[in-house]
Design a protein around this motif. Structure first.
Motif, PDB file in Angstrom:
ATOM      1  N   GLY A 130       0.925  -1.205  -0.012  1.00  0.00           N
ATOM      2  CA  GLY A 130       0.108   0.071   0.015  1.00  0.00           C
ATOM      3  C   GLY A 130       0.711   1.231  -0.143  1.00  0.00           C
ATOM      4  O   GLY A 130       0.422   2.134  -0.839  1.00  0.00           O
ATOM      5  N   GLY A 131       1.910   1.322   0.760  1.00  0.00           N
ATOM      6  CA  GLY A 131       2.500   2.438   1.043  1.00  0.00           C
ATOM      7  C   GLY A 131       3.385   3.045  -0.306  1.00  0.00           C
ATOM      8  O   GLY A 131       3.204   3.959  -0.915  1.00  0.00           O
ATOM      9  N   ILE A 132       4.090   1.808  -0.583  1.00  0.00           N
ATOM     10  CA  ILE A 132       4.617   2.131  -1.823  1.00  0.00           C
ATOM     11  C   ILE A 132       3.902   2.492  -3.083  1.00  0.00           C
ATOM     12  O   ILE A 132       4.160   3.461  -3.914  1.00  0.00           O
ATOM     13  CB  ILE A 132       5.555   0.879  -2.521  1.00  0.00           C
ATOM     14  N   ALA A 133       2.874   1.839  -3.440  1.00  0.00           N
ATOM     15  CA  ALA A 133       1.812   1.999  -4.561  1.00  0.00           C
ATOM     16  C   ALA A 133       1.222   3.439  -4.408  1.00  0.00           C
ATOM     17  O   ALA A 133       1.138   4.155  -5.155  1.00  0.00           O
ATOM     18  CB  ALA A 133       0.638   1.092  -4.490  1.00  0.00           C
ATOM     19  N   LEU A 134       1.108   4.006  -3.271  1.00  0.00           N
ATOM     20  CA  LEU A 134       0.415   5.085  -2.874  1.00  0.00           C
ATOM     21  C   LEU A 134       1.374   6.383  -3.028  1.00  0.00           C
ATOM     22  O   LEU A 134       1.055   7.435  -3.754  1.00  0.00           O
ATOM     23  CB  LEU A 134      -0.355   5.431  -1.423  1.00  0.00           C
ATOM     24  N   LEU A 135       2.472   6.185  -2.810  1.00  0.00           N
ATOM     25  CA  LEU A 135       3.661   7.166  -2.912  1.00  0.00           C
ATOM     26  C   LEU A 135       3.870   7.107  -4.629  1.00  0.00           C
ATOM     27  O   LEU A 135       4.326   8.258  -5.054  1.00  0.00           O
ATOM     28  CB  LEU A 135       4.883   7.150  -2.191  1.00  0.00           C
ATOM     29  N   GLN A 136       3.747   5.914  -5.174  1.00  0.00           N
ATOM     30  CA  GLN A 136       4.258   6.116  -6.544  1.00  0.00           C
ATOM     31  C   GLN A 136       3.105   6.745  -7.339  1.00  0.00           C
ATOM     32  O   GLN A 136       3.359   7.453  -8.387  1.00  0.00           O
ATOM     33  CB  GLN A 136       4.360   4.485  -7.190  1.00  0.00           C
ATOM     34  N   LEU A 137       1.845   6.697  -6.906  1.00  0.00           N
ATOM     35  CA  LEU A 137       0.663   7.118  -7.596  1.00  0.00           C
ATOM     36  C   LEU A 137       0.604   8.702  -7.496  1.00  0.00           C
ATOM     37  O   LEU A 137       0.713   9.510  -8.409  1.00  0.00           O
ATOM     38  CB  LEU A 137      -0.536   6.741  -7.096  1.00  0.00           C
ATOM     39  N   LEU A 138       0.908   9.142  -6.248  1.00  0.00           N
ATOM     40  CA  LEU A 138       1.128  10.455  -5.945  1.00  0.00           C
ATOM     41  C   LEU A 138       2.179  11.268  -6.813  1.00  0.00           C
ATOM     42  O   LEU A 138       1.977  12.384  -7.236  1.00  0.00           O
ATOM     43  CB  LEU A 138       1.323  10.966  -4.462  1.00  0.00           C
ATOM     44  N   GLU A 139       3.255  10.542  -6.706  1.00  0.00           N
ATOM     45  CA  GLU A 139       4.400  11.114  -7.535  1.00  0.00           C
ATOM     46  C   GLU A 139       4.346  11.182  -9.125  1.00  0.00           C
ATOM     47  O   GLU A 139       4.784  12.132  -9.775  1.00  0.00           O
ATOM     48  CB  GLU A 139       5.697  10.355  -7.327  1.00  0.00           C
ATOM     49  N   MET A 140       3.438  10.082  -9.329  1.00  0.00           N
ATOM     50  CA  MET A 140       3.247  10.003 -10.935  1.00  0.00           C
ATOM     51  C   MET A 140       2.408  11.076 -11.702  1.00  0.00           C
ATOM     52  O   MET A 140       2.564  11.507 -12.574  1.00  0.00           O
ATOM     53  CB  MET A 140       2.817   8.660 -11.209  1.00  0.00           C
ATOM     54  N   VAL A 141       1.202  11.369 -10.609  1.00  0.00           N
ATOM     55  CA  VAL A 141       0.335  12.277 -10.914  1.00  0.00           C
ATOM     56  C   VAL A 141       0.644  13.795 -10.756  1.00  0.00           C
ATOM     57  O   VAL A 141       0.011  14.702 -11.229  1.00  0.00           O
ATOM     58  CB  VAL A 141      -1.276  12.201 -10.355  1.00  0.00           C
TER      59      VAL A 141
END
Length: 529
Positions: free
Chosen positions: A245-256
């Motif tokens: 969850g944490g990795i995926a959430l931080l990836q999403l926020l950085e990507m958008v």
């Protein structure tokens, strides 16, 4: 304030703080209360994750995720031909991972609690003994699982009623009350040793399960360093592996982050497309790289590297969809149940706790420990039964998440805390299987980019993409019809699905007041003072 899946659990947590307890005491009391009043997901026979931030800004996480029993093996759910046997990892005694919840609550209390342990367990005992009045949703949930309760147990569990359950009926948990008394009086030993452990092992032997006395004795929860990232000046604190969850959430926020979601507008064609393409790439990474860091080398820094994430989005085109690469022939129907539960707590001093806890499927494996009154998880399904074969949430996994004795299965749980200018800003999380990550992400975006109140952000209809199956799944009211048409013209496939997730969140307003978001998709409720 406490925001949880059940009004009684929220009340219990709030009362503990009224008596001088802190957020960590309230977490323990709320967790045990949920095991009684919300048996579909609240538990002592499962596990979970807690992310905390103290009033002074110290952060940490506690991992009390279930583990694979010592007798588990990589191919335990496959037949002699190597095919995955349907139902073995979800609806049997063999589906059960070693429970972590009680050990986690004991460790949390020992390190951070203030009130006596017995005071935190007693409210759950009272609820179990006096009984809980069922809501419409709870009665329907128990009735829906009636046949599975009968099929998956060698005895008729007390959750089965001779007639069907009705809203307004009182459900009493006599054996669970006795189990909780042992936990109250003996702490960890009240669950992992003595009578409770004996009853659990007997249940395993009765149904062909493999958890042993040694598994229970050896179980330990783990303090971990939180993952921290940022989004447009906000600090984001979340859960590290074995949660994805944490990795995926931080990836999403950085990507958008490079895209102007605010200007695009809420659930506009542009916003939905950017979010979908980011989600697609993040879930592809999840399937390949993520697992228990005690067993596999998870490339956390590489996955969160800004240049890497920029390169991942460089293949996105606004004029058409990027198809997900096919990794398997044929796709299982997507299945979702409200198998997990989340609660958020802020105490008077400003300590904050974000906790997500789970049995995995609704009522877990449906196995009730005879004489002990608690449900066991079916968490083993969160491993890859076989690389490339989807689990019950349609998620595929690889070698990184293969079964091994003592290993923690990969999770999507994403308990998260946000800071603004060094101060506590938001506490957020949700159940929902593979949709947890995208629900937390969209709730955060709703507040930060679209100026929604906490309640509006939680209630807003959601959409989800998880790489495979290659489709945008959306709730009935999500994505306006004209936007759907634009997306379809670009090659996106859209699938309507039932409402999902139960986001429970707290926003700290500029004047210091707390604003709750309790998800209207469930019986969720906030309590505060």
């Amino acid at each position: 304030m406490v925001v949880s899946a059940h009004p009684e659990a929220s009340r219990v947590g709030m009362e503990i703080m009224r008596k001088g307890g802190n957020a960590y005491d309230a977490t323990v009391a709320t967790q045990f209360a949920l095991a009684v009043v919300f048996p579909v997901a609240g538990n002592i026979g499962g596990g979970g994750f807690t992310v905390f931030r103290s009033a002074t800004g110290e952060t940490g996480t506690l991992d009390y995720r279930e583990t694979a029993p010592v007798a588990a093996s990589e191919t335990m759910y496959q037949d002699s031909a190597g095919n995955v046997v349907n139902g073995l990892s979800t609806d049997s005694h063999l589906a059960v991972g070693v429970p972590g919840t009680v050990d986690g609550m004991v460790k949390l209390h020992q390190k951070l609690g203030r009130l006596p342990w017995a005071d935190l367990v007693q409210p759950a005992i009272d609820l179990a003994r006096n009984g809980v009045v069922l809501t419409q949703k709870e009665a329907e949930g128990l009735n829906r699982s009636r046949e599975a309760f009968i099929k998956n147990n060698k005895h008729t569990p007390y959750l089965v009623s001779e007639q069907t359950w009705q809203a307004g009926d009182t459900l009493r948990h006599e054996n669970l009350a006795r189990t909780l008394e042992r936990v109250r009086d003996r702490g960890r030993e009240g669950f992992y040793a003595g009578e409770t452990a004996e009853l659990l092992i007997k249940e395993m032997k009765r149904g062909g399960g493999i958890i042993s006395e040694q598994d229970l004795a050896d179980y330990t929860s783990v303090w971990r360093k939180p993952l921290e990232g940022s989004y447009k000046g906000y600090k984001v604190i979340s859960m590290p592996p074995p949660s994805s969850g944490g990795i995926a959430l931080l990836q999403l926020l950085e990507m958008v982050q490079p895209y102007n979601l605010r200007e695009y507008g809420w659930q506009s064609a542009e916003e939905v497309q950017v979010i979908t393409e980011a989600e697609r790439r993040v879930y592809a990474d999840r399937a390949t790289y993520l697992g228990d860091p005690g067993f596999v080398d998870v490339p956390v820094n590489g996955l969160l590297d800004k240049e890497y994430l920029k390169s991942r989005m460089s293949t996105m085109r606004m004029d058409k969809a990027t198809p997900s690469s096919q990794v398997k022939a044929g796709e299982l129907p997507f299945y979702e149940s409200d198998q997990t539960t989340h609660f958020s707590i802020v105490d008077p001093a400003g300590n904050a706790v974000s906790t997500t806890t789970t049995l995995n499927g609704a009522y877990g494996s449906k196995v009730v420990v005879e004489g002990a009154g608690f449900l066991l998880n079916n968490e083993m399904d969160d491993f890859s039964a076989k690389p490339g074969v989807p689990n019950m949430f349609g998620l595929v996994g690889g070698k990184a998440n293969a079964i091994a004795p003592g290993k923690r299965m990969l999770s999507s749980m994403t308990p998260t805390i946000l800071e603004k200018e060094g101060k506590l800003y938001m506490v957020v999380g949700t159940p929902g299987g593979s949709t947890i990550i995208t629900s937390v992400f969209q709730t955060i975006v709703n507040v930060l980019e679209h100026d929604m109140t906490m309640q509006q952000a939680v209630a807003a209809p959601r959409f989800h993409h998880q790489w495979l199956p290659d489709e945008i799944q959306h709730e009935p009211n999500a994505i306006p019809a004209d936007v759907r048409a634009i997306l379809e013209s670009k090659g996106y496939k859209l699938e309507q699905r039932n409402p999902y997730g139960r986001v429970n969140a707290i926003l700290i307003l500029p004047n210091g007041k707390l604003e709750a978001g309790a998800d209207p998709r469930g019986d969720d409720a906030a309590a505060g003072f």
